[in-house]
Motif scaffolding. Structure first.
Motif: not given
Length: 113
Positions: A5, A12, A70-71, A74, A77-78
């Protein structure tokens, strides 16, 4: 998992800064018309048309890296950290420090003489 992360976040932010810098370095379309009529200098570090190709390709690559990171962020994070949802977890109430059977002291007892 935390290192992934952090790495994705650094990539990013770095790619976003590169995209900003490359977009600001590019010339507008009006600058090319002025150079065509001889009023501007068309020579640059990368040649007459080399700078547009270099900067536009660099911007496309940096934008692709930005969207991919960015993908990835996400997706990381999900992912669920624990099994079950937040609503199903029970949290113990915080202890107040005063037992329910004790009566609070009156205001006269709290003020020192």
């Amino acid at each position: 998992m935390e290192w992934l992360k952090t790495l994705l976040l650094l990539v990013n932010v770095g790619s976003a800064l590169v995209v900003i810098a490359l977009v600001l370095l590019q010339q507008g379309k009006g600058a090319d018309m002025g150079a065509a009529f001889g009023s501007g200098t068309s020579g640059s570090l990368f040649g007459a048309s080399g700078s547009a190709n270099f900067l536009s390709r660099g911007t496309a690559i940096a934008a692709t890296v930005f969207f991919a990171s960015s993908l990835g962020l996400s997706m990381v994070a999900s992912q669920k950290v624990s099994s079950g949802s937040v609503m199903s977890q029970s949290v113990a109430p915080a202890s107040v420090g005063v037992a329910a059977s004790e009566k609070p002291a009156s205001a006269a007892q709290q003020i020192p003489n």
